[in-house]
Each structure stands twice: as C-alpha cells, then as structure tokens.
Design an enzyme around this catalytic site. Structure first.
Site, mmCIF file in Angstrom:
data_model
loop_
_atom_site.group_PDB
_atom_site.id
_atom_site.type_symbol
_atom_site.label_atom_id
_atom_site.label_comp_id
_atom_site.label_asym_id
_atom_site.label_seq_id
_atom_site.Cartn_x
_atom_site.Cartn_y
_atom_site.Cartn_z
ATOM 1 N N GLU A 122 1.258 10.515 -4.410
ATOM 2 C CA GLU A 122 1.407 10.263 -2.966
ATOM 3 C C GLU A 122 0.411 9.218 -2.470
ATOM 4 O O GLU A 122 -0.003 9.241 -1.306
ATOM 5 C CB GLU A 122 1.282 11.557 -2.156
ATOM 6 C CG GLU A 122 2.209 12.670 -2.594
ATOM 7 C CD GLU A 122 3.651 12.234 -2.731
ATOM 8 O OE1 GLU A 122 4.087 11.311 -2.013
ATOM 9 O OE2 GLU A 122 4.361 12.786 -3.583
ATOM 10 N N GLY A 123 0.036 8.304 -3.328
ATOM 11 C CA GLY A 123 -0.894 7.243 -2.958
ATOM 12 C C GLY A 123 -2.294 7.569 -3.422
ATOM 13 O O GLY A 123 -2.884 8.562 -2.997
#
Length: 601
Positions: A439-440
């Site tokens: 998610e980054g």
C-alpha cells in the site's frame, strides 16, 4: 507459543476518556445504535473471537502456509472454519449500509475490531480486510445494478473482494500498467493482463471473489490519466444472484514470502475475463484511491496490532525470565536470579513497545473518528477530510515503522529464544516487515505527505493540525503539572512549520530536496503527532488521579509512559532535524559509476 489478550481497558480508555467516543457517536446520524452498552458488547465479543478462535491459528498459518495446486489455493487448517464463524457472527456487515444488509454502525467500531484481528492473526485478517475497501468503492462509485449484483453478497461475507493494481513490470507507477479492457457488444469488457502481489487473490474461504482491476481501454490516454476500474468476479453471478459460471481469471501461482504465510499472495491472470466498468472511463485511479486510502489506514492498524501483541508477549516473558541480579542488588532474593524486567535496558525496550502501542492507538482511533465524520457529511466533513488526508501517510508509515521496531525489540527481549520459531517472536518480525512495503512504501508515503499533502497545499493542511496542537498547549499554559509535556510539544509544533518552510524553499530551487528530506520529515511528523496524543493522555491521567480513582496503577502507568516517550523517544527528532537540514547534496553528488562493485553483475 505466543498469546494475545485484547487490551480492553486501554481501548476503553482511548474511546471513553481520551477521545470521548460516546459523545462522538451521539452526534453521528448512524450513531444511535452505538450506545455504550452496544459498544461494550461488541468489544467483548470481538475480544472473545480474536483470543479464542484467531490467536491459536496464527502459528498454524505461519507453519503451514497456503498450498497451490493447478490454480486452486487451500488456506491453512482452521482458517476457513474461522471465517465461517466470523460470517455467522455478523462481523462483515457491522459497519455496512443497511440498504444492502449491513448493520449501519459507525466505521470506527469496525476499526477497533480490526486492531484485535491484526494482533491475533494478521494473515487471516487480510482475507476479509480488503473486502471492506472494495465495498466502499462499489458503494460510492458503482451503479445501482452493480451494487445489487455484488454488494449484498459481500456485506454478508459470502463473497470477498480484492484490489488488483500491481503488474510484473510496475509497482507504484501505475501509469505503466498494460492490462487491457476491450469493450464488448453487451456493454461489458474483456479484461486481459497479469497482476501480481494480490493479497487473498485466490482462496477457499468464500463462495466468490470480486476483483477490482485497474486496466486501460483502447482509446486511453497515456500515463495514470488513462486508467479505468473494472469489477471482475471469479464466478459470474447467475440469474439468482449466486456464483455461477467460472470467469476467465485464474491464479497462476502464489508467492513464497518472508512472512504472512497464512495469506495467499497471488499472481492473477486475466484472459478475456468479463468485467464491468465502474464509473466513468479513465477515472479508475481516483475511484481506487477510496480503497487505497482505506487500505493504508488498515496497514497502519496492522502496525499497531503487531506492536501490541509483541509488547504483551515481551512483558510476560520479561516478568518470568530469570537472569542476573539487579544492578542495585537483588530484587527477588528468594529466587536464583531476578526477572529481566528489573534491568534498565529491558525496560527501555518494553517501554518503547508500550509507548508506540498506546500512543499509536490514540492516533489511529482519532483518525477513525475523522472517517466517521467524513462519512456522516455535514459541516465538519470537509475539515475532517483534510485532517484525514494529512494523517493517513503518517498513520500508515510511522505506525508500521514503529511496529517493526517493536517486533524487533521483542526478539531482543527474548534473547536466543526470540530467534527460535516456537516462541513466536520471530514471526512477528517477519510478518511486520511487509507492512512497511505494501500500500505504498514508507518512502512513497513520505513523498505523499511532504510533497502532495503539504507543499502542494502551501502548508494549509498542516496548519489545520498544528493549530489544533497549539490550542491544546495554549489552553494548558497555566497547568504547571502538565508543563513537562506541553512546553516541549509547543516548541516542536512551531519547529514543524519552520522545517516545512525550509524544505519548501530549497525545493523551489531543486526538487530533489523534497525526496531527500521526505522520510526524515515523515518520521519527525510521526514523533510530534504521537507527542500530542501522549500529552493529552498525561492530562487525562492527571485529572483521573486528582479526582480520586481505584485504578491508581493504571493512570500512574500512563503518566510514566508519557514521560518515557518525551524523554527517551521524542529526542529522536533532533537527529531527524539534522539530517533533513543537510539537504540532497550528499545523496545526489555521486555519479553512477562511482557506486561501483569492482565487477559486473
């Protein structure tokens, strides 16, 4: 074998005393059913489920992992049965829209349950976890027909969801995706391409899996502006709304990973699979951000969950393990040696875990309140949304960095036993490592915070939060007992704005200055943000003690942990300031050939 006990006393402290959830719920349109009695019952049942059902499966999932056989994925023993209990308990529907079978309770209640799940069994929790984000996307951007076709089944939990973004040749840079969507005569689309790292992309726990897939139409403009979003179910719904014929999507393989073995991380192949366009063409990335932002908060919760369970097990071990004598003489002379909790360095590690767990809980529950306000609409929604946008990368990155540190300290507290599988501590390290990536990554979150959220808004989003901190410190100026916290917090709050301006001025001359400072800036922001919540915690504890309480040890423990945080962890900001201010020169000066290895790879 590690254990887990839901920290209900501390959860109630944050909800009832620190952040006043009862008043918060009373002001929400859907808050009527979230009475103190209902909330208490939900917490008790959530604790029972996570402690008794999920926790015993955590090491099972890690040891067995998932098995793959010609596209079929089988989850570890007990996972499927636990999911059925989860569905039968009504947990998937708790915070969902009543129009589709949901119970309509505030989103924040689901986040509290999610903390318990993440502590008890992170791998298992990822199966239902992504479904909530997928449901949010469909609720906000799907057509009525799409909602009717998919939402009710997902709300009841018989169907689960995923998000399919990453491809073998691209990760964060989604403008490079190659998955194609060809329009069909019946209004659907044929989706073809390969997606990788798809959590829970294939499994045996639900009747159907609804994939949300990013792809490009034939006329799509280049880059991220040409991305559309599609619903691609594993099985096509039949006339009765049940899972019917198999769609053209298959799991090509599952990854063999460092951690989270109990969750299937899949390579998904789409071969002309039938899909449905969500919303307008070429706007898929903005729609997917609904799910991505929810997932980022969810990953921050994973960091918190692992911090808590690492602390609980470390504390139990430190109280039991006998090793040497206290430097000030025997504390337990009747025993062969003192328990290691008497040693200052062990206490440093335990208090680091405790400070991150309890401070992180206050931060993320505060963001849960913001999410409730955004969902409710009204006059507070815009400000809540701006604050949420600012805090999301801090929650995701800082709490996962803290979670990894806490897990590592757990291994250290256990000593050699921490390195051995059966004790469970090394699993927490392996499981927590992914939270800093998906998610980054921390670096991506840092660029989002400093570059997009703060500098692109001319610092306005930051000012909203620092003004809130300033008001708290100003209101407590006459409170001499709190001055040990508010004086430092006020200084850091002012410095936060000054550092932002310094980096922004440098970036006007050289944009690499943003990338050079961003991770240090995010970590600095995280430490100051947690200091704000620890200062509030100290005030709440002082008030309780002054008013008389039969839980003196609990509140004194809060004050002691606040002091530890301010004296031992918050000074880390000094090093972060120094590295931020050195700029990009030493990072960017070296030419490629100067990195050298002395040989070719």
């Amino acid at each position: 074998m590690p254990t887990y006990k839901a920290p209900l006393r501390d959860i109630r402290f944050v909800m009832d005393e620190l952040l006043d959830f009862p008043t918060h719920y009373a002001q929400l349109p859907n808050g009527d059913d979230a009475s103190p009695e209902i909330v208490s019952a939900i917490l008790q049942e959530g604790a029972k489920f996570t402690e008794e059902v999920l926790t015993p499966l955590n090491q099972v999932g890690d040891s067995q992992g998932c098995s793959y056989n010609e596209g079929v994925v089988t989850t570890p023993d007990g996972f499927k049965e636990a999911y059925q209990q989860y569905v039968e308990g009504g947990w998937p529907s708790m915070t969902q829209d009543p129009a589709y079978g949901g119970q309509g309770l505030p989103s924040s209640l689901g986040m509290v349950l999610n903390e318990m799940v993440c502590s008890a069994n992170l791998s298992w929790g990822m199966y239902p976890g992504l479904s909530h984000g997928a449901m949010d996307v469909l609720l906000h951007h799907g057509t009525d027909a799409q909602k009717e076709m998919f939402l009710s089944k997902m709300v009841e939990g018989s169907w689960t969801g995923t998000m399919c973004l990453t491809e073998p040749h691209c990760g964060t840079d989604l403008g490079l995706i190659r998955t194609k969507a060809e329009p069909q005569a019946d209004g659907t689309y044929a989706i073809s391409g390969t997606k990788i790292f798809i959590s829970a992309g294939e499994h045996d726990m639900s009747d159907n899996i609804v994939h949300l897939v990013l792809a490009k139409l034939p006329d799509a403009p280049g880059g991220s502006k040409g991305i559309s979003l599609f619903i691609v179910p594993k099985f096509m719904p039949d006339a009765q709304g049940e899972a019917g014929e198999r769609n053209g999507v298959q799991c090509g393989s599952i990854e063999h990973k460092m951690g989270i073995h109990g969750n299937s991380t899949c390579v998904m192949n789409f071969d002309g699979a039938q899909g449905y366009l969500i919303g307008e063409p070429h706007k898929g990335l903005s729609y997917m951000f609904v799910m991505m932002n929810a997932a980022r908060i969810g990953v921050g919760m994973q960091g918190l969950g692992l911090t808590e369970v690492a602390y609980q097990n470390s504390l139990a071990y430190a109280r039991d393990r006998l090793q040497m004598r206290s430097l000030n003489g025997p504390k337990f002379p009747e025993k062969a040696a003192d328990p290691i909790i008497v040693h200052p360095d062990v206490r440093r590690m335990l208090l680091t875990q405790k400070a991150f767990a309890e401070g992180g809980r206050a931060l993320i529950y505060y963001t849960a309140q913001l999410i409730d306000k955004v969902h409710a609409g009204g006059e507070d929604a815009n400000e809540a949304n701006e604050l949420l946008g600012l805090l999301t990368p801090i929650v995701k990155a800082f709490l996962t960095e803290a979670g990894f540190e806490a897990a590592n300290e757990g291994v250290q507290i256990y000593g050699g036993h921490g390195f051995i599988h059966e004790w469970g501590m090394e699993q927490f390290v392996r499981d927590s490592r992914i939270t800093r990536l998906y998610e980054g990554t921390t670096g991506i979150q840092a660029l989002d915070l400093l570059g997009r959220k703060i500098l692109m808004s001319q610092g306005e989003s930051l000012k909203r939060f620092t003004k809130q901190v300033h008001k708290f410190c100003k209101a407590e100026e006459g409170n001499s007992e709190l001055a040990e916290f508010t004086t430092t917090l006020s200084q850091l709050n002012q410095e936060w704005g000054e550092l932002t301006m310094q980096v922004g001025m440098k970036a006007m001359q050289n944009r690499d200055e943003v990338g050079a400072a961003s991770v240090d800036y995010l970590m600095y922001s995280g430490y100051v943000t947690l200091a704000y919540f620890w200062a509030q915690t100290a005030k709440t504890a002082q008030t309780a003690l002054a008013n008389g309480t039969n839980e003196t040890a609990f509140y004194q423990g809060k004050l002691a942990t606040a002091r530890f945080y301010f004296q031992k962890l918050l000074p880390r900001t000094r090093a972060l300031v120094a590295t931020m201010q050195t700029g990009a020169d030493s990072l960017m000066a070296m030419e490629d050939e100067q990195f050298g290895l002395g040989f070719e790879i």
